[in-house]
Design an enzyme around this catalytic site. Structure first.
Site, PDB file in Angstrom:
ATOM      1  N   TYR A   1     -19.610  19.131  -3.255  1.00 58.61           N
ATOM      2  CA  TYR A   1     -19.700  17.792  -3.849  1.00 58.61           C
ATOM      3  C   TYR A   1     -18.765  17.683  -5.053  1.00 58.61           C
ATOM      4  O   TYR A   1     -18.115  16.677  -5.259  1.00 58.61           O
ATOM      5  CB  TYR A   1     -21.143  17.480  -4.275  1.00 58.61           C
ATOM      6  CG  TYR A   1     -21.284  16.039  -4.721  1.00 58.61           C
ATOM      7  CD1 TYR A   1     -21.518  15.026  -3.784  1.00 58.61           C
ATOM      8  CD2 TYR A   1     -21.139  15.678  -6.060  1.00 58.61           C
ATOM      9  CE1 TYR A   1     -21.596  13.705  -4.171  1.00 58.61           C
ATOM     10  CE2 TYR A   1     -21.221  14.353  -6.456  1.00 58.61           C
ATOM     11  CZ  TYR A   1     -21.459  13.372  -5.507  1.00 58.61           C
ATOM     12  OH  TYR A   1     -21.530  12.071  -5.891  1.00 58.61           O
TER      13      TYR A   1
ATOM     14  N   PHE B   1       1.100  -8.248  -1.614  1.00 54.52           N
ATOM     15  CA  PHE B   1       0.568  -7.633  -0.398  1.00 54.52           C
ATOM     16  C   PHE B   1      -0.869  -8.139  -0.259  1.00 54.52           C
ATOM     17  O   PHE B   1      -1.538  -8.401  -1.250  1.00 54.52           O
ATOM     18  CB  PHE B   1       0.626  -6.096  -0.425  1.00 54.52           C
ATOM     19  CG  PHE B   1       0.082  -5.534   0.864  1.00 54.52           C
ATOM     20  CD1 PHE B   1       0.789  -5.706   2.044  1.00 54.52           C
ATOM     21  CD2 PHE B   1      -1.161  -4.933   0.926  1.00 54.52           C
ATOM     22  CE1 PHE B   1       0.262  -5.274   3.260  1.00 54.52           C
ATOM     23  CE2 PHE B   1      -1.689  -4.487   2.134  1.00 54.52           C
ATOM     24  CZ  PHE B   1      -0.981  -4.657   3.305  1.00 54.52           C
ATOM     25  N   THR B   2      -1.328  -8.254   0.993  1.00 56.01           N
ATOM     26  CA  THR B   2      -2.602  -8.940   1.271  1.00 56.01           C
ATOM     27  C   THR B   2      -3.782  -8.394   0.454  1.00 56.01           C
ATOM     28  O   THR B   2      -4.443  -9.139  -0.271  1.00 56.01           O
ATOM     29  CB  THR B   2      -2.912  -8.833   2.774  1.00 56.01           C
ATOM     30  OG1 THR B   2      -2.833  -7.454   3.151  1.00 56.01           O
ATOM     31  CG2 THR B   2      -1.906  -9.624   3.606  1.00 56.01           C
TER      32      THR B   2
ATOM     33  N   ASP C   1       2.823   0.094  -6.978  1.00 55.30           N
ATOM     34  CA  ASP C   1       2.197   0.340  -5.684  1.00 55.30           C
ATOM     35  C   ASP C   1       3.175   1.282  -4.988  1.00 55.30           C
ATOM     36  O   ASP C   1       4.179   0.862  -4.421  1.00 55.30           O
ATOM     37  CB  ASP C   1       2.015  -0.963  -4.902  1.00 55.30           C
ATOM     38  CG  ASP C   1       1.364  -0.721  -3.542  1.00 55.30           C
ATOM     39  OD1 ASP C   1       1.472   0.417  -3.030  1.00 55.30           O
ATOM     40  OD2 ASP C   1       0.770  -1.658  -2.984  1.00 55.30           O
TER      41      ASP C   1
ATOM     42  N   LYS D   1       0.289   6.139   4.711  1.00 56.34           N
ATOM     43  CA  LYS D   1       1.645   5.877   5.199  1.00 56.34           C
ATOM     44  C   LYS D   1       2.522   7.127   4.986  1.00 56.34           C
ATOM     45  O   LYS D   1       2.514   8.028   5.801  1.00 56.34           O
ATOM     46  CB  LYS D   1       2.239   4.662   4.463  1.00 56.34           C
ATOM     47  CG  LYS D   1       1.640   3.316   4.894  1.00 56.34           C
ATOM     48  CD  LYS D   1       0.350   2.983   4.237  1.00 56.34           C
ATOM     49  CE  LYS D   1      -0.079   1.556   4.501  1.00 56.34           C
ATOM     50  NZ  LYS D   1      -1.441   1.297   3.990  1.00 56.34           N
TER      51      LYS D   1
ATOM     52  N   ARG E   1       2.959 -11.361  10.397  1.00 56.16           N
ATOM     53  CA  ARG E   1       3.142 -11.271   8.945  1.00 56.16           C
ATOM     54  C   ARG E   1       3.828 -12.560   8.512  1.00 56.16           C
ATOM     55  O   ARG E   1       5.016 -12.608   8.245  1.00 56.16           O
ATOM     56  CB  ARG E   1       4.009 -10.058   8.569  1.00 56.16           C
ATOM     57  CG  ARG E   1       3.314  -8.725   8.722  1.00 56.16           C
ATOM     58  CD  ARG E   1       2.405  -8.287   7.594  1.00 56.16           C
ATOM     59  NE  ARG E   1       1.045  -8.754   7.619  1.00 56.16           N
ATOM     60  CZ  ARG E   1       0.008  -8.068   7.132  1.00 56.16           C
ATOM     61  NH1 ARG E   1       0.174  -6.859   6.657  1.00 56.16           N
ATOM     62  NH2 ARG E   1      -1.195  -8.584   7.103  1.00 56.16           N
TER      63      ARG E   1
ATOM     64  N   PHE F   1      -6.351 -13.051   8.338  1.00 50.63           N
ATOM     65  CA  PHE F   1      -5.564 -12.553   9.476  1.00 50.63           C
ATOM     66  C   PHE F   1      -6.287 -11.469  10.266  1.00 50.63           C
ATOM     67  O   PHE F   1      -6.051 -11.297  11.453  1.00 50.63           O
ATOM     68  CB  PHE F   1      -4.197 -12.029   8.994  1.00 50.63           C
ATOM     69  CG  PHE F   1      -4.305 -10.938   7.971  1.00 50.63           C
ATOM     70  CD1 PHE F   1      -4.467 -11.243   6.634  1.00 50.63           C
ATOM     71  CD2 PHE F   1      -4.260  -9.609   8.345  1.00 50.63           C
ATOM     72  CE1 PHE F   1      -4.586 -10.228   5.681  1.00 50.63           C
ATOM     73  CE2 PHE F   1      -4.374  -8.593   7.415  1.00 50.63           C
ATOM     74  CZ  PHE F   1      -4.543  -8.909   6.078  1.00 50.63           C
TER      75      PHE F   1
HETATM   76  O1  PLI Z   1      -4.789   0.223   3.826  1.00 45.19           O
HETATM   77  P1  PLI Z   1      -5.071   0.874   2.491  1.00 45.19           P
HETATM   78  O2  PLI Z   1      -6.336   0.413   1.908  1.00 45.19           O
HETATM   79  O3  PLI Z   1      -4.957   2.341   2.523  1.00 45.19           O
HETATM   80  O4  PLI Z   1      -3.871   0.408   1.513  1.00 45.19           O
HETATM   81  C1  PLI Z   1      -3.667  -0.896   1.108  1.00 45.19           C
HETATM   82  C2  PLI Z   1      -2.215  -1.159   0.902  1.00 45.19           C
HETATM   83  C3  PLI Z   1      -1.723  -1.244  -0.364  1.00 45.19           C
HETATM   84  N1  PLI Z   1      -0.410  -1.475  -0.592  1.00 45.19           N
HETATM   85  C4  PLI Z   1       0.476  -1.624   0.413  1.00 45.19           C
HETATM   86  C5  PLI Z   1       1.897  -1.884   0.093  1.00 45.19           C
HETATM   87  C6  PLI Z   1       0.051  -1.536   1.717  1.00 45.19           C
HETATM   88  O5  PLI Z   1       0.939  -1.661   2.692  1.00 45.19           O
HETATM   89  C7  PLI Z   1      -1.345  -1.300   1.997  1.00 45.19           C
HETATM   90  C8  PLI Z   1      -1.860  -1.274   3.308  1.00 45.19           C
HETATM   91  N2  PLI Z   1      -1.102  -1.597   4.330  1.00 45.19           N
HETATM   92  C9  PLI Z   1      -1.460  -1.758   5.600  1.00 45.19           C
HETATM   93  C10 PLI Z   1      -2.839  -1.551   6.090  1.00 45.19           C
HETATM   94  C11 PLI Z   1      -0.425  -2.144   6.532  1.00 45.19           C
HETATM   95  O6  PLI Z   1      -0.700  -2.270   7.742  1.00 45.19           O
HETATM   96  O7  PLI Z   1       0.709  -2.331   6.073  1.00 45.19           O
END
Ligand code: PLI
Length: 458
Positions: free
Chosen positions: A71, A124-125, A215, A258, A382, A449
């Site tokens: 933990y 970003f969304t 970011d 990513k 998008r 979306f």
């Molecule tokens: O999907 P998360 O919660 O791990 O991360 C959110 C997120 C934050 N910043 C940016 C630039 C992103 O591209 C992002 C998530 N992007 C997704 C899910 C995408 O499909 O691009």
């Protein structure tokens, strides 16, 4: 040789199937013409996102077996902390379950009712949603070129310093919660930010005593573009470039799903001790103890190793070239795409693809649905559906960029599969005049979306 050479070989494969035409027509109709609502098993090539869809290496899988599931004080947390300190150069690390966990925490740390403006080089969304849920605003301060799909400027993700300074003066510096800079700007088409621009944003923010939060989600791919395109960086190591980039910020949020080549994970990292201490206090409320933040020990180990692997110059070269391979095939077929070809995918310009479909009939949504129906390739809207409504007027916002993102997962698909994708999109393009738009029949309030549903316009 046409395609880029892979710096790996394949040890394990996953079977995929292609539904026949009738089944695809049925599947996309049942999904309300929203590719987010398709079942993954009904998809042949899944280019919905590059998020959490990477193939891990044998070294990462080996790391999964070394998970210390304590933990508190897991060994894997300290490995992760060390990787972030070495690769990115930040002093302090707060793990979160994924990027939006870190967005939530940073928003709560820095946004106050009287200090709630967060200028950013394009929204970003999820980032925008967290700011707005706290009553804030996210003015767009990206350079104009980012909104022009055909403009070939090499650093279309740059912050426009005049726009930023105007926002600071008009709103008042005391109202700015922080200045937010995204690397390899997702909504602009995976377009990088230059080192010079990061340095200048820092200088401008220093002169107004403002915090800078990155970011850094796609920062390794951004660093590759700096090495490739910016004077003075061609001989520098990717990690050296990353260290310099991050030195211009007080903190960053990071979705590790990513560039870190993992299926889940994220973190907040900081040089500013006050931000770090507040974030560490909040993470235990919303995510988990500050030495796991919502991740299992094994996930932290895979992330720690993936962050390092994802900065290997040979890997980044292959990665970027595979995206370009697809983009260049589409350009040969005269299909309108965003230029230059970005880091994590190829973005189709739906307004040019479907000039006969009015914006109120959601051309990008229509295109993503048509591509699936034609070939079982899944892509993502998008454009205006993602952008959402103006919270004050309730009106739909129609951004200049009305795109379909053809996102390439890392190390997952072969170059032959890229050729199948290009041919499939070409087929839709050749039949474009026969395709009609959509009407939205279900609309959630936030991040619509993901779950909106549509029907075909007669
Ligand atoms: O999907 P998360 O919660 O791990 O991360 C959110 C997120 C934050 N910043 C940016 C630039 C992103 O591209 C992002 C998530 N992007 C997704 C899910 C995408 O499909 O691009």
């Amino acid at each position: 040789m046409r395609g880029p050479i892979e710096p790996f070989k394949i040890k394990m494969v996953e079977r995929v199937r292609i539904l026949d035409q009738e089944q695809r027509t049925e599947a996309i109709k049942n999904a309300g013409y929203n590719t987010f609502l398709l079942r993954s098993e009904d998809v042949y090539i899944d280019l919905l996102t590059d998020s959490g869809t990477s193939a891990m290496s044998d070294d990462q899988w080996a790391g999964m077996m070394l998970g210390d599931e304590a933990y508190a004080g897991s060994r894997n947390f300290y490995n992760l902390e060390k990787s972030i300190q070495e690769v990115l150069g930040y002093k302090y690390v707060v793990p979160t379950h994924q990027g939006r966990g870190a967005e939530h925490i940073i928003s709560r740390v820095l946004i106050k009712p009287e200090k709630n403006i967060v200028p950013r080089n394009m929204y970003f969304t999820t980032s925008k949603a967290h700011v707005e849920l706290l009553g804030g605003e996210m003015p767009d301060v990206v350079i104009d070129e980012a909104h022009e799909p055909e403009n070939e400027y090499p650093f279309k993700g740059n912050t426009d310093l005049d726009k930023l300074e105007r926002v600071i003066i008009e709103k008042g510096a005391e109202k700015i919660a922080y200045v937010n800079v995204e690397m390899n700007v997702n909504m602009a088409g995976g377009q990088p930010v230059s080192m010079e621009n990061l340095r200048k944003v820092r200088e401008l923010c220093n002169s107004y005593d403002l915090k800078v939060v990155f970011d850094a989600t796609r920062s390794s791919e951004n660093a590759y573009f700096i090495k490739e395109r910016e004077e003075g960086y061609s001989d520098r190591d990717i990690r050296e470039i990353l260290n310099e980039m991050m030195s211009y910020s007080d903190a960053c949020i990071y979705s590790a799903k990513k560039d870190c080549l993992v299926n889940i994970g994220g973190f907040l990292a900081a040089n500013d001790k006050e931000i770090y201490e507040k974030a560490r206090n909040l993470v235990v409320v919303y995510e988990g103890l500050h030495t796991y933040g919502g991740m299992a020990g094994r996930d932290m180990e895979a992330l720690s190793r993936g962050l390092r692997e994802g900065t290997d110059a040979r890997y980044l070269d292959y990665r970027t070239k595979q995206v370009r391979y697809l983009g260049e095939m589409l350009m040969e077929y005269k299909i309108p795409i965003v230029k230059p070809i970005g880091g994590h995918g190829v973005f189709l310009n739906a307004l040019k693809f479907f000039p006969h479909i009015p914006r109120e009939q959601w051309p990008s949504q229509t295109l993503a649905a048509a591509i699936y129906e034609g070939s079982a390739v899944r892509t993502m809207e998008r454009g205006a559906v993602s952008r959402g409504r103006d919270h004050k007027t309730g009106e739909n916002i129609f951004p200049n960029l009305e795109l379909v993102r053809v996102t390439i997962p890392r190390r997952v698909y072969t170059n032959t599969q890229m050729e199948y994708v290009a041919e499939s999109i070409k087929e839709v393009y050749e039949n474009r005049d026969r395709i009609t738009g959509l009407k939205m029949v279900y609309e959630p309030r936030d991040l619509r979306f993901f779950m909106a549903r549509f029907e075909k316009v007669a």
